[in-house]
Design a protein around this motif. Structure first.
Motif, short mmCIF file in Angstrom:
data_model
loop_
_atom_site.label_atom_id
_atom_site.label_comp_id
_atom_site.label_asym_id
_atom_site.label_seq_id
_atom_site.Cartn_x
_atom_site.Cartn_y
_atom_site.Cartn_z
N PHE A 640 8.11 -7.68 -2.53
CA PHE A 640 7.07 -8.00 -1.55
C PHE A 640 6.38 -6.72 -1.07
O PHE A 640 5.16 -6.70 -0.90
N TRP A 643 4.09 -5.54 -3.78
CA TRP A 643 2.93 -6.42 -3.86
C TRP A 643 1.93 -6.08 -2.75
O TRP A 643 0.73 -6.00 -2.95
N LYS A 644 2.49 -5.86 -1.57
CA LYS A 644 1.65 -5.50 -0.43
C LYS A 644 0.91 -4.19 -0.71
O LYS A 644 -0.28 -4.05 -0.43
N SER A 646 0.00 -3.13 -3.47
CA SER A 646 -1.06 -3.32 -4.45
C SER A 646 -2.37 -3.65 -3.74
O SER A 646 -3.44 -3.29 -4.19
N TRP A 647 -2.26 -4.37 -2.62
CA TRP A 647 -3.49 -4.68 -1.88
C TRP A 647 -4.03 -3.45 -1.16
O TRP A 647 -5.22 -3.26 -1.03
N GLU A 648 -3.08 -2.65 -0.69
CA GLU A 648 -3.54 -1.44 -0.02
C GLU A 648 -4.31 -0.55 -0.98
O GLU A 648 -5.29 0.09 -0.60
N SER A 650 -6.18 -1.66 -3.25
CA SER A 650 -7.50 -2.24 -3.43
C SER A 650 -8.42 -1.88 -2.28
O SER A 650 -9.64 -1.90 -2.41
N LYS A 651 -7.82 -1.53 -1.14
CA LYS A 651 -8.67 -1.15 -0.01
C LYS A 651 -9.24 0.24 -0.22
O LYS A 651 -10.20 0.63 0.44
N HIS A 692 -0.95 -13.61 -10.82
CA HIS A 692 -1.84 -12.75 -10.06
C HIS A 692 -2.33 -11.59 -10.92
O HIS A 692 -3.52 -11.26 -10.95
N GLU B 428 -2.77 -13.66 -1.99
CA GLU B 428 -2.38 -12.90 -0.80
C GLU B 428 -1.64 -13.76 0.21
O GLU B 428 -0.98 -13.26 1.10
N GLU B 593 -0.21 -14.38 7.29
CA GLU B 593 -0.19 -12.93 7.15
C GLU B 593 -0.71 -12.63 5.76
O GLU B 593 -0.20 -13.14 4.78
N ASN B 594 -1.75 -11.90 5.70
CA ASN B 594 -2.25 -11.56 4.39
C ASN B 594 -1.49 -10.37 3.85
O ASN B 594 -1.25 -9.41 4.57
N LEU B 595 -1.08 -10.51 2.61
CA LEU B 595 -0.48 -9.34 1.98
C LEU B 595 -1.51 -8.23 1.97
O LEU B 595 -1.20 -7.06 2.10
N GLY B 596 -2.76 -8.66 1.85
CA GLY B 596 -3.81 -7.65 1.69
C GLY B 596 -4.23 -7.00 2.98
O GLY B 596 -3.91 -7.36 4.05
#
Lengths: 861, 596
Positions: A640, A643-644, A646-648, A650-651, A692, B428, B593-596
């Protein structure tokens, strides 16, 4: 006899009497005020004395080194120390409200001493401007100070509790010349809540400087002011002008209240307010008291004096005595004024006769029968204003004599006795705190006790707080006050215990524990931990551990357990008590002291500690948290986190431009996926992560082929819709098969997408491709939502369920058709509901009424 | 009318609590001298607006800002932060300090934690090397009176933190708040708790009493007789159902925030283009006090009656000759006109929502799920919502209701719906689903559901509910009696004993304790007659029961409690304590809660 001598000591200023009883003859020997700098604290506080280094004085049999000596008000020495501070000449010295002695030297250093002449660290520096350009003058008030340096800049410490020096004036503009005089209006009396400084400069104006840097010029018609002082309530200002006039005006300079010509061009050495009614001026050997009306009173002194302003008068300190100059209170005046025939005087007289067994006593009482209560009250009040114990006693006896003949509130009498006992106790030569009753009330008993403790007068402090607490139901109306009284005793006992530990190095632990416990038990709720901490500081480990056990408060116990290395017990105690802050405290302590693995082991078995650690880690220490999860085998949690992350990624702006930087993201997700796959229970998550990653790849390709960065990070459904909206049906189909999107979802998505671009032909074509697996409802809904009645009508008849049909008709406002459909459905509830939605439309609603009657359904509302 | 409610009619002296909080805040501001910029945690804004008026803040030289990532633009050199003790807020403060330092701005920072300092927060400040720049203090706001009978602990995320993160901090805060109440109103002799968190709070409360005792001998008869603690977890069905009381509906559609709703001024009949106005909603508004707890259907009727009678009076007034006293009566009545207008406007606005077919359909579905009769219909309805990509929270809300009443979903359905959710709303939301699963709100079925037994035993579904003249709490949901309030009803009447068997079917343990302030003296049980004495406060007021909901309470439930309290034969006044006022929407949102 006695009565005459009392009033004989009074002086009359216009219509008010003043008196100046001697309170103490000073116990000190060989102190010459003129040779010394002297600082006297108000409210009967201590006196600090140090040889004045700005004067040339002859040394007698004494060391060349200067000594700072601190006396109580009766001249009994409390402590002394040798002044060895660098920093040049001592410019100003004064006591703060908390009875801390502040001494400012030439180089802008401020030293602070407690009453035991112990230097309080740290010393404060007023800044480099003061260091370079010496300080020349200081003015103090309650808890602050203002100083001026040679460059005519103005500095300020607004509050010694939080000593932060700041420059008031000097960055852009300075004072035009060295100030003639400086005075301060305390922050509590100003509009802004900041200190305001009045500076007398040449010509005829005064500068008003505020803390935020504002400077105002106020012109005064009387020419340069030589000396000024602000009254105790901050409202009035007394000034001495260059032509020998004393002026009293309001502090906003709006009006002059009175002026008096002193016939002396020389400004007085000291200028002080005596209460709020009169002003004292002191020249070499003369003290002049000036009031708004009438001739001033003159006193002559043949030795130097120091005026100590109080809230209700002025104390006058000389080399040999301490006097208190105060207005005679109305009650005292009513009794002792020569020739007074007021009831109180007669009552006092009656007692005298009574004592001499004269029948006149009774006669006197008869005379004042009706006003006896007020006479009693006056006697009690007058007793309060006396410093002389025997006179207090006589007055109280008079009161009690009168009380016997009338109804009078007993509490008042008791209360006064109690107050006087406390006052007499602290006025004792040895203690030397000459408080008047008014000062005592202003100071409050709890602060008085605090001061006694500071002066290490423990026994008296306990006795007073006990004495006041004992009869709390009488004196103290509110239980909260009792709380304060209790905690005062607590403070005192604490103080004692700590002193005891320090002094009893030779006594064995067990014995000392017994001694301590015996006393500590007296006080419910006392902090054993604080005593234990002291024991720890004195290096007595075993005693510490024993004392900690007695502490009921976890918040005190836990930190101490940590300090003696009992981490495991500390963690258990903290977890038990439910205070998460304590758990964190222990966690960070262990974290800092032990290797990570040991920490992990310790928290693993304690769910609360573990969860708190995880919460903190999630917020602030990702990597460390990952280590923890790995060490405990919680692989899914690591996933988890990955995975989290991975979004960071993308930011990160570099990654979102559809550039090939999706690579690292996908890699992270795939790593997460493989970790999920390690455990059987997380097959779903593993599959989701896999999908995903796949989705991101496809979206990336789509962005490349369409050259539009609108796909990444939208959902699968959204991706399909976007494709259809863009007219790229092949891509939509591909996504559909790739992710095995069900027929049902596919229909909804496609219908809605086509409706969004209002491609009604395509929609119709789609409806005819084959019989839609979920019926025609999506088509109807999409058309109605888009407000296309005509299009909707193409599909409504095809709806299978008559209820749905009825509702659809109703929604596009076709009442008749709706009613027909509803009657087909034979659903009464539905009819009722439809009627409601047609309530605005009378014709439509009547259709429903008739229908319902015809069908005669029950329970329709 | 002000947003700060008048608490004069409260059964205990809540005004003193509020005054105390106000005084503490002002003292903080006074002690920081001169002009200052007050930066508040946005979530605190609402709470503060119930304590002080902004004008009062301005009088103390305050410039108000909300805390977020953006650097603070102000002329003031003194920055005062007022924030809840939350780890995630620290990074904003750190970044502000770093930002100021890089620009060479010399500022003084004061950091006040609500309700108290926390080691973990300060640790972050230390690690970011800004701790030494801050003057740190605390503002002990543990509880806040929202209205005459409602106390809020203002712990927005308590439920999620306990259920998902295992962070029990809020339980300590709740116990502290109750203990503070005890210092003012006496030790509460009876404590009944249901649910894991509640039992823990009762335990912490006892510890606090041992550490820092409330001395009951000094205080006389305690004003609060019984404390009932209830976990939200025990009843997740009720908040997921759409509330049908007036106040409940206002909250569902317009979001009541700290006793006020914010809406377009045009709705309230004020013609100011695009401007929002705040409409206060509390018991200081007499009409609102009268209608807030009624079923919305009835509210419309009541308002219509009022309007009609007003109109009649007016016609009489203009057609016939009136005496002066009649005129006076009429003018008096006119004073209530603004209130009537206000609520007619609001009710009209609400009915635009309630008449929508989608809302009616949803109500239908909730009813079906609660009755737990037709699994397939419900399942398909939710499936379709997902396919239509209706707002995620709406879907989750219904799904929670579905899952809770069924004790979870069969694995196949569970995985299917989760997959559809991820496909429709994005991956997400994995974290959201994970949170909900951890909290047991949407999960895999592991045992048979006992919802039917509970529903039957507690008579949760009442068929013939008369919303106009209700005789049971079920009127608040037009036929469903909230489980939570049924439990309270039993607990007040006869303690847990009567529902022991049912309690065992609900999540979490339960406990019942008697406490006394005298540690050495025997408990009241052994003193015959003492107990009955305790039930009456000396001056003839009814004694009080404090019902605390850990994890939040809805307006509909409060209405039901007020209904109970107003019943004949009820020996107690009820007041409500809650971590926060919630509705199905807001409580679900805390789990998103968004993972993103």
């Amino acid at each position: 006899m006695a009565a005459i001598s009392v009033a004989a000591e009074w002086q009359l200023l216009y219509n008010r009497y003043y008196r100046k009883p001697e309170i103490y003859s000073m116990a000190w020997k060989n102190v010459d005020l003129s040779r010394n700098k002297v600082a006297c604290a108000s409210m009967g506080g201590p006196i600090a004395v140090i040889r004045d280094d700005s004067k040339i004085v002859q040394l007698y049999a004494e060391s060349a080194l200067r000594k700072l000596r601190i006396f109580n008000s009766a001249g009994v020495q409390i402590s002394e120390t040798v002044w060895k501070n660098p920093g040049g000449r001592l410019i100003g010295m004064a006591w703060t409200e908390d009875q801390i002695l502040v001494c400012a030297t030439q180089d802008g250093t401020v030293y602070r001493y407690n009453i035991h002449s112990e230097l309080i660290e740290p010393t404060i520096s007023m800044g480099k401007e003061c260091f370079e350009q010496s300080v020349v003058e200081c003015v103090f008030w309650g808890n602050g100070m203002v100083c001026v340096n040679e460059a005519n800049q103005l500095f300020c410490i607004p509050d010694f509790k939080n000593p932060k020096p700041c420059m008031l004036l000097g960055e852009v503009e300075q004072l035009p010349m060295p100030p003639l005089c400086v005075a301060v209006i305390e922050p509590q009396y100003t509009m802004s809540g900041n200190v305001e400084v009045l500076v007398g400069v040449d010509d005829d104006h005064v500068l008003l400087v505020e803390e935020d840097g504002g400077v105002q010029q106020v012109s005064v018609e009387v020419g340069p002011i030589q000396k000024m002082v602000v009254s105790g309530n901050g409202k009035l200002l007394a000034c001495f002008s260059h032509d020998g006039k004393l002026l009293v005006m309001s502090t906003d300079f709006s009006n002059i209240i009175f002026e008096y010509n002193c016939e002396s061009a020389l400004p007085p050495e000291q200028l002080a307010w005596c209460g709020m009614d009169s002003v004292l001026l002191y020249w070499d050997d003369m003290l002049l008291m000036v009031g708004p009306y009438g001739d001033p009173v003159r006193y002559v002194y043949d030795e130097p004096i120091i005026l100590i302003p109080e809230c209700d008068g002025v104390r006058i300190l000389t080399n040999t005595s301490l006097e208190f100059l105060q207005r005679v209170s109305d009650s005292t005046e009513s009794i002792f004024k020569i020739g007074s025939t007021l009831p109180a005087a007669l009552l006092y007289d009656a007692l005298d006769h009574f004592d001499r067994r004269s029948a006149k006593a009774d006669e006197n009482l008869r005379l004042i029968r009706s006003s006896l209560p007020e006479a009693v009250e006056a006697c009690i009040d007058a007793a309060g204003h006396e410093f002389d114990v025997s006179r207090q006693r006589t007055l109280l006896r008079a009161a009690s004599y009168g009380q016997a003949f009338c109804h009078f509130q007993r509490d008042r009498f008791q209360e006064m006795c109690k107050t006087l006992r406390v006052l007499n106790a602290v006025r004792n030569h040895d203690i030397g705190i000459p408080l008047s009753i008014q000062q005592y009330k202003l100071l409050t008993p709890s602060i008085l006790v605090g001061r006694l403790i500071n002066a290490h007068r423990h026994a008296l402090a306990v006795r007073i707080s006990d004495y006041l607490g004992m009869n709390q139901e009488v004196v103290i109306m509110h239980w909260a006050c009792a709380k304060i009284a209790a905690s005062l005793a607590e403070v005192v006992i604490m103080h004692w215990a700590c002193a005891k530990i320090a002094a009893s190095l030779a006594i064995p632990d067990d014995a000392l524990l017994e001694i301590l416990l015996e006393k500590l038990r007296i006080c419910k709720g006392i902090s054993y931990a604080a005593v234990a901490a002291h024991a720890d500081k004195s290096g007595r480990r075993k005693l510490t551990a024993m004392l900690v056990e007695h502490e009921p408060r976890s918040s005190k116990q836990v930190p101490l357990l940590l300090s003696i290395g009992e981490e495991d017990t500390a963690l258990t105690k903290a977890t038990e008590c439910g205070d998460t802050d304590l758990v964190y405290l222990v966690l960070f302590h262990i974290w800092q002291k032990r290797p990570a693995l040991e920490l992990f082991g310790m928290i693993q078995a304690r769910p609360l500690a573990r969860d708190l650690f995880i919460s903190y880690g999630r917020c602030y220490k990702h990597e460390f948290l990952k280590d923890f999860f790995l060490s405990t085998g919680q692989l899914q949690d690591v996933s988890f986190l990955l995975w989290k992350e991975s979004w960071e990624l993308s930011k990160n702006p570099m990654a979102s431009k559809g550039s090939p930087l999706q690579g690292p993201r996908i890699k992270l997700i795939e790593k997460a996926q493989s970790l999920f796959a390690e455990t059987k229970e997380h097959a779903f998550e593993s599959k989701a992560a896999e999908e995903h990653a796949k989705l991101l790849r496809i979206q990336h390709e789509l962005e490349v082929t369409t050259k539009q960065a609108i796909f990444v990070d939208s959902s699968i459904s959204d991706t399909i819709r976007t494709c259809i909206v863009l007219g790229n049906h092949r891509a939509a189909m591909k996504v559909r098969t790739e992710f095995k999107v069900s027929e049902k979802r596919w229909y909804w998505l496609k219908v809605f997408a086509l409706a969004t671009i209002r491609d009604w032909d395509a929609l119709e074509k789609f409806s005819k491709e084959k019989r839609p697996p979920i019926g025609y409802r999506p088509f109807v809904e999409a058309c109605i939502d888009a407000d296309e009645k005509g299009e909707a009508l193409k599909y409504i008849p095809k709806l299978a369920d008559p209820r749905e049909k009825a509702e659809a008709y109703a929604r596009i406002g076709m009442a008749k058709e709706a009613a027909d459909a509803a009657s087909q459905a034979k659903d009464g509830e539905l009819l009722g509901r439809l009627k409601l939605s047609f309530a605005q439309n009378a014709a439509a609603s009547s259709i429903f009424d008739t229908l319902r009657d015809r069908l005669s359904f029950q329970g329709v509302s | 009318m002000a947003q700060i409610p008048n608490l004069g009619n409260a059964p205990i002296n809540l005004t003193s609590i509020r005054d105390q909080s106000q005084k503490e805040l002002i003292t903080i501001l006074k002690n920081i001298r001169g002009k200052k910029c007050l930066v508040i945690d946005p979530n605190l804004g609402g709470s503060l607006s119930l304590i002080v008026q902004t004008s009062l803040l301005r009088e103390h030289g305050v410039e108000l800002r909300h805390l977020n990532a953006d650097p603070i633009q102000t002329e003031c050199t003194k920055i005062v932060y007022l924030v809840r003790t939350r780890l995630d807020l620290m990074k904003f403060i750190c970044s502000h300090a770093h930002n100021d330092a890089s620009k060479g701005l010399q500022r003084e920072y004061f950091l006040y934690f609500v309700p108290r300092r926390a080691v973990a927060c300060e640790k972050i400040l230390e690690e970011e090397k800004v701790h030494h720049l801050m003057t740190i203090g605390e503002y002990p706001l543990y509880l806040l009176p929202l209205d005459e009978d409602i106390l809020s602990f203002e712990l927005d995320n308590a439920f999620k933190e306990c259920a998902v993160d295992g962070d029990m901090s809020s339980l300590w805060y709740i116990a502290k708040a109750i203990h503070k109440l005890e210092f003012s109103f006496g030790l509460i002799p009876n404590v009944r708790a249901k649910g894991k968190a509640s039992v823990r709070v009762a335990d912490i409360l006892n510890r606090m009493q041992a550490e820092e005792p409330v001395n009951s001998s000094e205080m006389g008869v305690p004003e609060i007789n019984t404390l009932i603690l209830l976990d939200r977890e025990v009843d997740m069905v009720t908040p997921m159902c759409s509330q049908l009381t007036y106040e409940g509906l206002l909250d569902e559609f317009l979001r009541v925030n700290n006793g006020a709703v914010e809406l377009d001024s045009s709705i309230m009949g004020v013609q100011q283009e695009g401007k929002k106005i705040k409409v206060p909603l509390n018991s200081s508004d007499k009409l609102f006090k009268e209608i807030r707890d009624l079923n919305f259907e009835v509210v419309v009727q009541v308002l219509r009656q009022k309007a009609t009678s007003m109109k009649q009076d007016y016609t009489e007034m203009t057609t016939t000759n009136q005496t002066v006293s009649e005129l006076k009566d009429f003018v008096k009545k006119l004073n209530s006109l603004p209130e009537i207008t206000r609520h007619i406007n609001l009710a009209q606005h609400l009915s635009t929502f309630t008449s929508k077919p989608s809302f009616l359909g949803r109500l239908d579905m909730e009813q079906t799920i609660v009755e737990a009769q037709s699994y397939d219909i419900c399942f398909e309805y939710i499936e379709e919502m997902i396919h239509k990509q209706e707002p995620l929270v709406n879907v989750l809300r219904l799904l929670i209701l579905f899952s809770v009443t069924n004790a979870g979903l069969p694995k196949k359905n569970f995985d299917y719906l989760r997959r559809e959710l991820l496909h429709s709303y994005g991956f997400e939301h994995m974290a959201t689903l994970n949170n909900l699963e951890k909290a047991g709100l949407i999960r895999k079925q592991e045992s048979k559901s006992n919802w039917l037994t509970i529903k039957r035993a507690l008579q949760l579904v009442v068929d013939d509910t008369d919303t106009a003249n209700p005789n049971d709490i079920s009127y608040v949901f037009s036929g469903y009696a909230p489980l939570s309030i049924r439990l309270v009803q039993h607990a007040v009447r006869s303690g847990w004993r009567s529902v022991e068997e049912i309690l065992k079917l609900l999540p979490g343990p339960h406990s019942e304790t008697k406490r006394s302030g005298f540690a050495s003296s025997p408990s009241f049980n052994t003193l015959p007659g003492a107990v009955s004495n305790m039930d009456k406060v000396g001056d003839g007021r009814r004694s009080l029961v404090l019902v605390v909901f850990i994890g939040g309470v809805t307006f509909a439930e409060i209405s039901a409690l007020r209904f109970l309290s107003a019943q004949e034969g009820m020996a107690y006044d009820l007041i409500v304590g809650t971590t926060k006022i919630i509705n199905g929407h807001t409580v679900t949102e805390t789990f998103v809660e968004n993972l993103g």
